[in-house]
Structures are given as C-alpha cells and as structure tokens.
Scaffold this active site. Structure first.
Site, PDB file in Angstrom:
ATOM      1  N   HIS A 178       0.673  -0.984   0.061  1.00 53.07           N
ATOM      2  CA  HIS A 178      -0.017   0.061  -0.134  1.00 53.07           C
ATOM      3  C   HIS A 178       0.970   1.587  -0.288  1.00 53.07           C
ATOM      4  CE1 HIS A 178       0.378  -0.475   4.377  1.00 53.07           C
ATOM      5  NE2 HIS A 178       0.725   1.126   4.395  1.00 53.07           N
ATOM      6  N   ASP A 190       0.060  -7.800   1.437  1.00 47.37           N
ATOM      7  CA  ASP A 190       0.388  -6.364   1.427  1.00 47.37           C
ATOM      8  C   ASP A 190       1.535  -5.415   1.890  1.00 47.37           C
ATOM      9  OD1 ASP A 190       0.185  -3.406   1.335  1.00 47.37           O
ATOM     10  OD2 ASP A 190       0.258  -3.630   3.699  1.00 47.37           O
ATOM     11  N   SER A 211       4.775   2.730   8.133  1.00 45.58           N
ATOM     12  CA  SER A 211       4.682   1.441   6.915  1.00 45.58           C
ATOM     13  C   SER A 211       5.459   1.045   6.065  1.00 45.58           C
ATOM     14  CB  SER A 211       3.176   1.782   5.880  1.00 45.58           C
ATOM     15  OG  SER A 211       2.315   1.317   6.507  1.00 45.58           O
TER      16      SER A 211
END
Length: 502
Positions: A132, A162, A246
């Site tokens: 993402h 992911d 992230s």
C-alpha cells in the site's frame, strides 16, 4: 472506508506521519530566581547516585536497545510514491496536493504524494516495504540514512499479503538481518523502526520499543480484490507505530527483523498501543517469489475452513477448543486427493499446532506449490496424519499504474519576465527580472518549496536577464541532473539545488 475493529477502533493502514516530540525531564533541582532568597522547602541535599547493582539490568537493556538501533537504522529507508489523482487510497494516508493550471485552459494532472518506510535486505539494493506504500505509483523515490536519494524500480508486489519489493541502483548497502518470526513469543521485547517521510514537517528516523502483545491477529484490512487469498496473521505489538512507519521493520532484541510494520488499530488515526506487523517468515516466502518470478506462486490446499467453536470441540471429540474445521472442498483439490473429509479438524501442520484459520493460511503460504505438508487431523475423536501435496493457486494481479504524469518541464515551474514596478510583488515593489509565475503541484520545484513570485537571479551560476535565457539554461540539464537556482525573496537571496526527475 476504513474497517472498524472491535470496541469501535478503526484499523488503519499507515501512511505519512505527522508526529510531535515530547521532552521529559527528571531529577531537576528547583533554583530560586536571581536575587531571591532560597525557599527552605526547595533546598535539598546533593543527589546520591543509585547503586550500580540495582540498575544493572535496566542499563543492560538500554545498551541492547542502543546496539540494535545503531545496527538496524542504517538499513531503514524512507519512500515517496507519486500517484495520479483518483488512486483509491485512504484520505489521510496521502497528502493530496492542490491542482495548478498551466497556461491556457488545460490542467496538468493533480499529483498525490504518499510516504512510508522500508528496509534494505541486500547489499545490491533490494528493499522491502508494504504494497500500500507504493500502490499505483508512477514514480518511487528512496532516501537512505546517509541522505542519498535514488529512484526505485518496482520488482513485484502482492496485494494479498500487502508486501512489495523495490530496488535501487546502488551497491555495498547496509542490509538488515532477517529473523524467524515463528520463534517469537508473546511478551518479548521488540523495536519498531521507521522513517516517516520527505516532508519538512516530518521527523526522520524513529525508534520505539514495546513487547509482542499477541500473534495471529486477523484485521480484515488487506486488498479486497485479492481473490480470496488474503493472508492476515499479524504480530501485535504495543511499540509505538504511527502513520509513515508503514513498511518499516519490527526488530527483536538481537537486531533481527521479525516483521513489517503495517497497520494500527485506532480511533484517532494515531497509535493507541495496537500496532500490527506481517510475520517475517511469510514476508521472506513472498519476497523470494517476487524477486525470482515477479509474482507469488500461491500454494493451494483447496478447502473451505472455519474456526473451531466450543460446540465443534464437543461434537468432533477435540481435546481443546483449537484447530480449523474443514467445511467443504473442491472435488479436484489436493485436499480431496489426500482423503480429507468434511468435519475433519486440522490441528497441526508439520508438527506446528494450528490455533486459527489465519495461522493455517500462513503455514500453507510459506510453502511452494508442489511441496508436501503433513496435516494432523482429528476425525470425530480419532487422530490421523494426512500428507498433502500442495497445488498452485491462480496468481493475484497487482493493480497497474495510472496514466503517465507529464510536467511543463522537468522542474515543474513556469517563468515570466516582469518590468520594474510590476503589479505582483514580494514586497510593495519589484525590480525588473525573471520571476517564477507558477509551480506545478507535486513537481521537483514544489517539493523544494519554490513558490510563485520568487525572482530568478542565476541558473547554474550564470546570471539570467530574461525568461527565455533562464529556460534555455534549465532545459540544458538532462533528467537526473541538478539545476542550481539563485533565487530572491523579500528577505534576500538563497540557493535551491533541484534534481530533475529521471
């Protein structure tokens, strides 16, 4: 829409961080103001040093944290991904840039710039991050700990886990050591390391500590278009993870990466003690396929499964409420060929106990298609061992990039000549010269904080007297090169060295 976790907390995929710094002071002796007599209640004896034996365990843990941080931080990178307008992303994940119009009545594409973290896994430039973070990116830029900046190539990405692998053209890079996430235990110390973003308001490297709070957490946050192959078996930690982290590493006390920081459960958009990371054993399996094949070869067992309930445990004769119930299967699946039946309960894979659906999915996913796994099964109280040769599932496609991004020039600025005493000024009056009339959102100039209204005095150390001359000097610099601008605003002159995107 962001899914809502139990208790009303939102589960958020992490984007750019907007962090604040808290400074704590302890053990300060209060002093009277100059000229004032000391108040007896604030007069204390000199502090006594703590017994070294009493603080030794804490000191050793602190030293361990320092050693891990110093060893791993050089391998952590920050990532900037440029997207065209309308890529389906969390609104707070990206900073949506305003649209600026070029000359005439046409509009250049609006860019959306998102940020995240990653970490180097090989000396020749392979980097792990979240899918993402780089999803639908037209251009990916990576900044290293030594402040070098590179354009990155997307090697491969897997929406169902992911995970993404990118690469930069560099050698002799510091690589992080990869650990065995299956050996981690609830309660052990971990560090979360990130590099939140390129924006001036963001902090560079952040290191936070905590413990593993739980394993095998499902969150229902991964790509809904992943064709039912999404694997969510997260490591939960209370180490502070905020937007922008992230793709950064979750590291054990020995400096080994045991997961990729991916999501937080929150009602505010910021950390509230519930951080989640993808286990490293699954990451390594996906990474290997992405590098070798460009896609993930998904191992397939071929069963429809469900969690065990207390009623299931009683009906099927289970020793405890754990395992996964086989509800259905495809007639041509490996499970059918191996002899699995409806109502069989899978309680272990290759000797590893199975507690949940997500864990079973992960234990199967770490294998290659064609490999044989040994399933421990309870069939109405009778324990069986069933060898199953795994098949290959259909691959999950990575969403393609949007339309190419075009700019009026490599820097993303427009210039114009202005006569003395022109109507638009930095102050009340402007001298004649070359001025920046427009800056394109998301361009190299925009990210260097070049604003409309600045006067251009020189380009690459050569004075310019008109816009055509300045444009010619800028256009002479090839993509990847640097344009050095001497600019002037109301406070004086300053230099902006801007690299033209490749």
């Amino acid at each position: 829409m962001t899914p809502v976790a139990p208790g009303g907390r939102k589960v958020a995929i992490l984007g750019i961080a907007i962090a604040s710094i808290g400074v704590a002071a302890a053990g300060l002796m209060l002093q009277p103001a100059s000229g004032a007599r000391p108040d007896p209640q604030f007069v204390t004896a000199a502090p006594r040093a703590l017994n070294s034996t009493a603080v030794k365990p804490a000191s050793e843990l602190s030293d361990a944290f320092i050693a891990v941080s110093e060893a791993v931080t050089p391998a952590v990178v920050r990532i900037e991904a440029e997207h065209t307008e309308g890529s389906d992303r969390d609104s707070w994940f990206s900073r949506s840039l305003p649209q600026f119009f070029a000359q005439g009545d046409t509009a250049p594409p609006t860019l959306e710039v998102s940020g995240g973290s990653g970490f180097i896994v090989s000396a020749n430039g392979y980097i792990l991050t979240n899918y993402h973070v780089v999803e639908n990116a037209q251009r990916i830029t990576v900044a290293l700990a030594d402040k070098r900046v590179f354009h990155a190539e997307l090697i491969g990405a897997d929406p169902s886990t992911d995970i993404a692998v990118i690469r930069i053209d560099a050698e002799n890079l510091p690589a992080a050591a990869l650990g065995d996430s299956d050996l981690t235990r609830v309660g052990e110390w971990v560090l979360a390391i990130g590099n939140p973003g390129f924006d001036k308001s963001q902090l560079d490297f952040t290191v936070t500590s905590g413990i593993i709070s739980a394993k095998g957490r499902p969150l229902d946050v991964l790509d809904p278009d992943a064709r039912g192959y999404a694997i969510e078996d997260f490591i939960q930690t209370d180490a502070v993870i905020n937007p922008g982290n992230s793709g950064g590493p979750l590291v054990d006390i020995h400096g080994r990466v045991i997961g990729i920081n991916t999501a937080i459960a929150t009602s505010t958009g910021y950390n509230q003690g519930y951080g989640f990371a993808i286990p490293m054993n699954l990451v390594q399996r996906v990474m290997r396929d992405l590098i070798e094949h460009g896609y993930v070869r998904r191992a397939l067992l071929g069963v429809k499964i469900a969690e065990v309930t207390p009623e299931d445990a009683e009906v099927y004769g289970l020793p405890r409420i754990a395992g996964v119930v086989v509800e259905d299967y495809d007639q041509n699946s490996p499970a059918t060929a191996a002899g699995l039946r409806r109502a069989d309960v899978i309680v272990a894979v290759d000797g590893t106990a199975v507690e949940s659906v997500n864990q079973l999915q992960r234990l199967i996913a770490v294998h290659d298609p064609g490999e044989t796994v040994s399933l421990s099964v309870i069939r109405f109280g009778r324990r069986l061992v069933v060898p199953v040769q795994l098949a290959q599932a259909d691959g999950t496609a990575v969403k393609g990039p949007g339309p190419p991004v075009t700019m009026p020039d490599g820097l993303g600025i427009e210039l114009e000549d202005l006569e003395a005493d022109g109507p638009r000024g930095i102050g009340t009056r402007k001298p004649a010269g070359v001025y920046v009339s427009r800056v394109i959102a998301g361009s190299a100039a925009d990210r260097k904080d070049i604003q409309p209204g600045l006067r251009v005095i020189s380009v690459n150390q050569r004075n310019v007297s008109n816009a055509r001359e300045a444009r010619r000097a800028i256009d002479a610099v090839r993509p990847g090169g640097i344009v050095s601008l001497l600019l002037e605003d109301a406070e004086g002159t300053f230099i902006a060295n801007v690299r033209i995107p490749a």
